[in-house]
Design an enzyme around this catalytic site. Sequence first.
Site, PDB file in Angstrom:
ATOM      1  N   LYS A 235      -7.096   3.673  14.641  1.00 18.72           N
ATOM      2  CA  LYS A 235      -6.257   4.523  15.475  1.00 18.72           C
ATOM      3  C   LYS A 235      -6.972   5.855  15.681  1.00 18.72           C
ATOM      4  O   LYS A 235      -7.370   6.506  14.714  1.00 18.72           O
ATOM      5  CB  LYS A 235      -4.896   4.769  14.808  1.00 18.72           C
ATOM      6  CG  LYS A 235      -4.014   5.769  15.571  1.00 18.72           C
ATOM      7  CD  LYS A 235      -2.718   6.076  14.839  1.00 18.72           C
ATOM      8  CE  LYS A 235      -1.930   7.150  15.574  1.00 18.72           C
ATOM      9  NZ  LYS A 235      -0.651   7.471  14.902  1.00 18.72           N
TER      10      LYS A 235
ATOM     11  N   VAL B  75      17.517  -1.317 -11.513  1.00 19.17           N
ATOM     12  CA  VAL B  75      17.987  -0.147 -12.246  1.00 19.17           C
ATOM     13  C   VAL B  75      19.508  -0.174 -12.231  1.00 19.17           C
ATOM     14  O   VAL B  75      20.138  -0.086 -11.161  1.00 19.17           O
ATOM     15  CB  VAL B  75      17.447   1.153 -11.630  1.00 19.17           C
ATOM     16  CG1 VAL B  75      18.056   2.363 -12.329  1.00 19.17           C
ATOM     17  CG2 VAL B  75      15.920   1.191 -11.705  1.00 19.17           C
TER      18      VAL B  75
END
Length: 507
Positions: free
Chosen positions: A77, A184
């Site tokens: 890019k 978690v």
Amino acid sequence: MSSLINHVVVVGGGSAGWLTAGVLAADHPALRVTLVESPDVAPIGVGEGTWPSMRDTLHRIGVSESAFFRECDAAFKQGSRFNGWRHGGGADDYYFHPFVLPQGFGEADLVASWQRDFPDVPFADLASFQPHLCTNGRAPKQPATPEFAAVANYGYHLDAGKFGVFLRKHCLEKLGVRYVPDHVMAINSHGNGDIASLQTKEHGALDGDLFIDCTGMQSLLLGRHYGVPLLHRKDVLFNDCALAVQVPYEREDSPIASQTTSTAQRAGWIWDIGLPTRRGIGHVYSSAHTSDEQAEADLRAYVGTDMPAPRKLTFQPGYREQFWHRNVVAIGLSAGFIEPLEASALALVEMSAAMVSDDLPATRDAMDIVARRFNDAFTYRWERVIEFLKLHYVLSGRNDSSYWHDNRRAETIPARLQELLVLWRHRPPSRLDFNRIEEVFPSASWQYVLYGMGFRPDRERITRRGSTGNADGYFREAAELTRKMLRALPSNRELIDHIRLHGLQKI
């Protein structure tokens, strides 16, 4: 005695989590780095554009650029091309924001000479060779150029899902990061309010000294646990939805674009990113100014009638009131998100990971000092990103919808940007306006967009400022570099095919 910082726990994977873990582990071999992520939460996977800074980051963590190209479906890019942003159409309604500085930037008054002698030539096309490389689909270097080195400055387009997997493999195999795929379930705190550990479903309590929140927009630690609010900026930048699709090439040897193409629409814009095996295309839009059905129709008009069903993404433009609170730092989407224009999201991840690593506190006592510095730096950076993105909308002359009219209303324009636009009537953007050591967008980027969007300084300014120096010589230099590079550089696809087959020489 204050406790030492020996163990950093990164919560969440994807590009943000694994980049951060990689930078910390590469810079601090003695530091314990653990990354925990839910095996059921897939990354968003649409951050496909980077800045040239990604080359430094990948080199910093010891990645092979050749392996990166092969495993991440990566392409080069060299900047961005904006179509239809100035007045809504026509062959002349385009401009480039390239990654190279204008030739002679800071050495001569390029803007005055351009306006006086070449007013009908786009500023970037006159002052830089890189737009011409993009127009002709050229790569930014040759097969003999080593990894991460450049003839023309470049970043990458990449498959975000594959990138996260690639980084995880590198972190585990080369950098010694511990990986815990688990949920978690709860957060355990010390008496002083710091996080002591994360209670996981299968691995029990994971203790740590510093926790990095890379849990995406849910911001599990900073937002949900500590309640640090998101500062909403939809009053400035309206886009809050995107429809994303992946489109195959017509042929296996179809050209690969050397830039991100951003095409303005009635209530947003469409990105178009070329990877070796496909194009990633998406429509970013404001739900207050168009419907999902109309946005999909506009996207289908761009892609074609055989477009696959798009995936919808929603977001609230804004950033956290604080990014580092107690012993938690938010990086990536957990810290905030504005919109995909100019691909700032991964760049802010890189900057955040680098600052945490470079200024890593040795003890808990030092952490609050570092946190204040971090919060100051990133509040500044997020505000500059917002102003830079707003610049694209403020200067548009499009009148085909309320979206563009609303973007020009004075109450939606940040006060600092309004002041800069007054100053820039008489001089170009310069280091006087952006004077921090590590600016998100340098003043050259502001010039490219300002003048690409049709902004013109007062002609009186040319007379007042007198000599333009050797500007014409720099314009001739840019033209000569263009001729040489167009002859010498391969196409984007040719070089990518070479890298995938043979690799590049290591530095």
